[in-house]
Design an enzyme around this catalytic site. Sequence first.
Site, mmCIF file in Angstrom:
data_model
loop_
_atom_site.group_PDB
_atom_site.id
_atom_site.type_symbol
_atom_site.label_atom_id
_atom_site.label_comp_id
_atom_site.label_asym_id
_atom_site.label_seq_id
_atom_site.Cartn_x
_atom_site.Cartn_y
_atom_site.Cartn_z
ATOM 1 N N VAL A 311 0.571 -1.108 -0.120
ATOM 2 C CA VAL A 311 0.173 0.020 0.072
ATOM 3 C C VAL A 311 0.509 0.800 0.116
ATOM 4 O O VAL A 311 1.832 1.208 0.387
ATOM 5 C CB VAL A 311 -1.067 -0.427 1.162
ATOM 6 N N SER A 493 5.652 6.911 -1.304
ATOM 7 C CA SER A 493 6.640 6.659 -1.304
ATOM 8 C C SER A 493 7.535 6.240 -0.344
ATOM 9 O O SER A 493 9.487 6.373 -0.116
ATOM 10 C CB SER A 493 7.660 7.295 -1.908
ATOM 11 N N ARG A 494 7.308 5.867 1.084
ATOM 12 C CA ARG A 494 7.822 4.735 1.903
ATOM 13 C C ARG A 494 8.849 6.101 2.715
ATOM 14 O O ARG A 494 9.712 6.050 3.558
ATOM 15 C CB ARG A 494 9.187 3.848 1.599
ATOM 16 N N LEU A 495 8.645 7.656 2.380
ATOM 17 C CA LEU A 495 9.561 8.758 3.223
ATOM 18 C C LEU A 495 7.998 8.929 4.369
ATOM 19 O O LEU A 495 7.711 10.111 4.561
ATOM 20 C CB LEU A 495 9.616 10.218 2.134
#
Length: 531
Positions: A311, A493-495
Amino acid sequence: MRSVIRRRVTTMISAFLLQSPPLSSISPKHHQYSLLPLTTQRFLTASHSFRLRTFSTRSIPNMQDSASVSYLSQREAAEIDETLMGPLGFSVDQLMELAGLSVATSVAEVYKPSEYSRVLAICGPGNNGGDGLVAARHLHHFGYKPSICYPKRTSKPLYTGLVTQLESLSVPFVSVDDLPEDLSKDFDVIIDAIFGFSFHGAPRPPFDDIIRRLQTLQKRPVIVSVDIPSGWHVEEGDHEGGGIKPDMLVSLTAPKLCAKSFSGPHHFLGGRFVPPSVAEKYKLELPSYPGTSMCVRIGKPPKVDISAMRVNYVSPELLEDQVESDPVLQFRKWFDEAVAAGLRETNAMALSTTSKDRKPSSRMVLLKGFDENGFVWFTNYESKKGSDLSENPFAALLFYWEDMNRQVRIEGPVERISEEESENYYHSRPRGSQIGAIVSKQSSVVPGRHVLYDEYEELTKKYSDGSVIPKPKNWGGFRLKPNLFEFWQGQPSRLHDRYLFTYIAVSWRPVRLQYSLQEGNPAWIIRRLAP
Ligand SMILES: NC(=O)C1=CN([C@@H]2O[C@H](COP(=O)(O)OP(=O)(O)OC[C@H]3O[C@@H](n4cnc5c(N)ncnc54)[C@H](OP(=O)(O)O)[C@@H]3O)[C@@H](O)[C@H]2O)[C@H](O)CC1
Ligand SMILES: Cc1cc2nc3c(=O)[nH]c(=O)nc-3n(C[C@H](O)[C@H](O)[C@H](O)COP(=O)(O)O)c2cc1C
Ligand SMILES: Cc1ncc(COP(=O)(O)O)c(C=O)c1O
Ligand SMILES: [K+]
């Protein structure tokens, strides 16, 4: 006059209920537990050794065995349609609204607007096309960006009204000629609302060409077919092969016979408007709908590529000046927001402990209170976690509030709460749970469920006079006094945003901090961590 009409309608309904013969091709399989919801039936047939229990409909996915759902012939589908709109008092507008909403909610369950926003609804000349127009309107309100291709419009007020509604939302209408050759460039989802159960013969222009394009696209958007994959025979399915292969089929009322050969990953049913009298009369086996949902997944569970499951979290940013300087306040804020969002068991947390040989173990427990003194849960002191905590009185707690893209970690030393606090909480629990706590020598091996039940029955009888059920000595609460918190807010973006709160003894002052001490609570140091 009014009573005459009422009498006529009543007579029509009774005639419909009593006289029409049941549909032959949809006679249900005999089912031992047929009065129970299908989900429970499946549970019972699958595992007889378990006692009957009720599931919260929200808690289990409604994946029905395709064998336990009825299929309709073309004639039967039309007959039910006429019945709904005749003696049962529905209007076509109403049914179309319900059908379109069911399609939109089914799409939204599988294809999230964050990844599949660009929708093209291709609408045919009949009611199937009308369902597509309604679905597009709902998808617009759900946050999608729909476009419509509606080449053969009808002048009936129902349809012109639906077009006006879409135009007032600035939903663009595209002509067949203006459709891009490669539909995947401009669209993520195509709603196939071309033909429904009244389709017959071979598709005529311009739909023949559109269907051909949907069949032959190499790289294509996902296709969602409304009721019937367009071009398929309503009963035989894609009997000549080479028809369109939708990724999702949303059957309406009940699946038509062609749906038996649907092999795509997502088969949904939208028919949460079928009155029980219709289902009974036609002996329809229909699944139960979860919660307040307008749709339910039917058919086989989808095959998934686990490695591709992910996700992309999208949340508001969490900036330095937005976090509370007191982590308990920050926790309260997030906890309250999770409760307000209606999350289930907001107080469920993973508790990790280690034994003296330093081997960790985790399990879920329920948080039963928190304040500046710590976080409390209840359990059996002689359980595995209980013995771990006597060997090593440190633990970690973990909350994951999925719908909010939030995770909270809490760590610190643990101690038992007072006997008095445990007594008070124990006696606030339902009497059945109090007896359960006596019966369960938690984490010990039990030879069978009957052992638990026998003792439970015995104690239930013993305390049936309402007398106080004594708390077992080995049952009570633990309190974790946090020296570390981490608040995690998922971002694209996993940030992600992560804030680590560490408790520093006041006598010690770190020299280089990436984030300064905040006023008012000098003991907690807050630092942003890399995701
Ligand atoms: N209770 C319910 O089940 C509900 C169903 N709904 C939806 O309604 C459709 C059925 O709608 P209906 O209007 O009866 O039929 P279709 O949408 O399938 O299409 C009929 C039009 O299509 C034309 N047609 C038929 N075959 C062809 C062909 N080979 N080529 C081109 N055009 C064709 C037909 O024209 P004819 O001149 O051939 O008669 C019609 O114009 C159902 O599937 C559901 O999606 C309700 O919305 C809700 C309740
Ligand atoms: C959502 C959820 C909440 C639970 N809450 C508790 C609890 O508050 N106390 C408890 O003793 N067990 C609770 N359990 C059961 C535990 O997860 C675990 O099975 C049990 O405590 C035995 O763990 P142990 O053998 O590691 O000590 C819960 C389970 C779930 C799934
Ligand atoms: C074995 C056991 N004990 C205690 C609890 C804590 O919850 P409650 O005190 O609300 O029963 C749970 C919750 O699932 C549990 O499974
Ligand atoms: K269709």
